[in-house]
Design an enzyme around this catalytic site. Structure first.
Site, PDB file in Angstrom:
ATOM      1  N   ARG A  53       0.928  -1.132   0.032  1.00  0.00           N
ATOM      2  CA  ARG A  53      -0.066   0.027  -0.033  1.00  0.00           C
ATOM      3  C   ARG A  53       0.909   1.190   0.039  1.00  0.00           C
ATOM      4  O   ARG A  53       1.743   1.399   0.857  1.00  0.00           O
ATOM      5  CB  ARG A  53      -0.922  -0.062   1.204  1.00  0.00           C
ATOM      6  CG  ARG A  53      -1.776  -1.142   1.470  1.00  0.00           C
ATOM      7  CD  ARG A  53      -2.457  -1.309   2.781  1.00  0.00           C
ATOM      8  NE  ARG A  53      -3.447  -2.256   2.671  1.00  0.00           N
ATOM      9  CZ  ARG A  53      -4.293  -2.404   3.892  1.00  0.00           C
ATOM     10  NH1 ARG A  53      -3.956  -1.845   4.834  1.00  0.00           N
ATOM     11  NH2 ARG A  53      -4.980  -3.417   4.111  1.00  0.00           N
ATOM     12  N   ASP A  55       1.232   5.509   0.241  1.00  0.00           N
ATOM     13  CA  ASP A  55       0.473   6.620   0.764  1.00  0.00           C
ATOM     14  C   ASP A  55       0.346   7.655  -0.238  1.00  0.00           C
ATOM     15  O   ASP A  55       0.585   7.407  -1.457  1.00  0.00           O
ATOM     16  CB  ASP A  55       1.435   7.204   1.731  1.00  0.00           C
ATOM     17  CG  ASP A  55       1.576   6.381   2.975  1.00  0.00           C
ATOM     18  OD1 ASP A  55       0.883   5.678   3.251  1.00  0.00           O
ATOM     19  OD2 ASP A  55       2.702   6.551   3.819  1.00  0.00           O
ATOM     20  N   TYR A 114      11.897   0.286  -3.723  1.00  0.00           N
ATOM     21  CA  TYR A 114      11.487   1.642  -4.009  1.00  0.00           C
ATOM     22  C   TYR A 114      12.604   2.556  -4.399  1.00  0.00           C
ATOM     23  O   TYR A 114      13.753   2.120  -4.198  1.00  0.00           O
ATOM     24  CB  TYR A 114      11.070   2.025  -2.614  1.00  0.00           C
ATOM     25  CG  TYR A 114       9.758   1.654  -1.948  1.00  0.00           C
ATOM     26  CD1 TYR A 114       8.723   2.448  -2.429  1.00  0.00           C
ATOM     27  CD2 TYR A 114       9.700   0.658  -1.400  1.00  0.00           C
ATOM     28  CE1 TYR A 114       7.561   2.191  -1.778  1.00  0.00           C
ATOM     29  CE2 TYR A 114       8.475   0.229  -0.768  1.00  0.00           C
ATOM     30  CZ  TYR A 114       7.273   0.806  -0.984  1.00  0.00           C
ATOM     31  OH  TYR A 114       6.001   0.506  -0.709  1.00  0.00           O
ATOM     32  N   ARG A 205      10.862   7.156   3.415  1.00  0.00           N
ATOM     33  CA  ARG A 205      10.811   8.633   3.645  1.00  0.00           C
ATOM     34  C   ARG A 205      11.623   9.157   4.914  1.00  0.00           C
ATOM     35  O   ARG A 205      11.963  10.171   4.811  1.00  0.00           O
ATOM     36  CB  ARG A 205       9.149   9.083   3.528  1.00  0.00           C
ATOM     37  CG  ARG A 205       8.500   8.928   2.330  1.00  0.00           C
ATOM     38  CD  ARG A 205       7.089   9.391   2.345  1.00  0.00           C
ATOM     39  NE  ARG A 205       6.798  10.638   2.802  1.00  0.00           N
ATOM     40  CZ  ARG A 205       5.661  10.845   3.325  1.00  0.00           C
ATOM     41  NH1 ARG A 205       4.527   9.928   3.362  1.00  0.00           N
ATOM     42  NH2 ARG A 205       5.332  12.011   3.889  1.00  0.00           N
TER      43      ARG A 205
END
Length: 262
Positions: A53, A55, A114, A205
């Site tokens: 999932r 954001d 990522y 992040r």
């Protein structure tokens, strides 16, 4: 019911995230709405399952989901039909393949990848607006690499975990952090490549925001190790904004799409 794996690309800017929400647009909701035009099961409320999932504002270039359909589709025709019904949403089905019934987009995955794009220059970004995080001053890529080295391996990542994270444990193995530096007009772009079996909420992040402080000279590389050892969210650097983050790939024991998506 035949099961299909979907390789998905999307611009996360207009969405409240991947996960379907009753009152806000989502990537999952857009795909399920398109599937409802093609399949009675989704018209009746069936759901897709994704590898991860993302954001609000986070993008995908290699998201994977699976769907159980009531009819046997040719995979190419399925992807073409979905892309037609997804218009004008910024979501694309890059490939669809028939998979075994025991394939699960989330539970069969053994790694997620990522990419985070960070741009440093004085002039505002134009073409990449909403797709990179921009800072004004140059960064020291070697210092960021030194700081990142402290995070490789098996660690308690409590410091780099959102307080809203629902994972059962903060202990994760981070297999890779690679930082590349590229010249752009009047500036530099830094690309952070991270690879692990799974990630905590806001982990990427939090890591990139902390490493940016190292690159800017506000932190020493060794302070990253101290922050990790503290196991305290307050020891983390600033959490960077979502628009530079991309879910770039999902690894499986056997790639259902049969292509290199590294």
């Amino acid at each position: 019911m035949p099961r299909y794996a979907l390789l998905i690309e999307y611009d996360g800017t207009p969405f409240a995230g991947w996960q379907a929400q009753a009152d806000q647009p989502s990537v999952q909701g857009a795909i399920e709405t398109a599937l409802a035009r093609l399949d009675a099961g989704f018209a009746a409320g069936a759901r897709i399952a994704a590898a991860g999932r993302t954001d609000a504002g986070v993008h995908g270039t290699g998201q994977v989901a699976h769907a159980d359909l009531q009819r046997d589709w040719d995979p190419f025709r399925l992807s073409e039909a979905l892309n037609w019904h997804l218009k004008p949403a910024p979501v694309a089905i890059l490939a669809a393949v028939r998979v075994e019934d025991d394939f699960h987009a989330r539970f069969s995955a053994h790694e997620r990848r990522y990419v985070f794009r960070l741009t440093s220059r004085r002039a505002p970004v134009t073409h990449d607006r909403g797709r990179v995080w921009q800072v004004l001053n140059p960064l020291d890529a070697d210092a960021m690499r030194q700081g990142a080295a402290h995070l490789i391996g098996l660690h308690d990542f409590t410091t780099f975990r959102s307080t809203m994270c629902q994972s059962n444990s903060p202990v994760k193995t981070l297999d890779e952090i690679r930082i590349e530096e590229h010249q752009i007009p009047q500036g530099r772009e830094y690309r952070f490549y991270l690879r692990a079996r799974s990630f905590l909420h806001n982990q990427v992040r939090s890591i990139v925001g902390t490493l940016e402080r190292v690159g800017a000279g506000s932190w020493s590389p060794d302070r990253v190790a101290d922050a990790l050892a503290a196991r305290d969210r307050a020891s983390c650097g600033p959490v960077c904004p979502p628009q530079g983050l991309y879910l770039s790939g999902v690894g499986y024991p056997q790639d259902p799409f049969g292509i290199d998506r590294a």
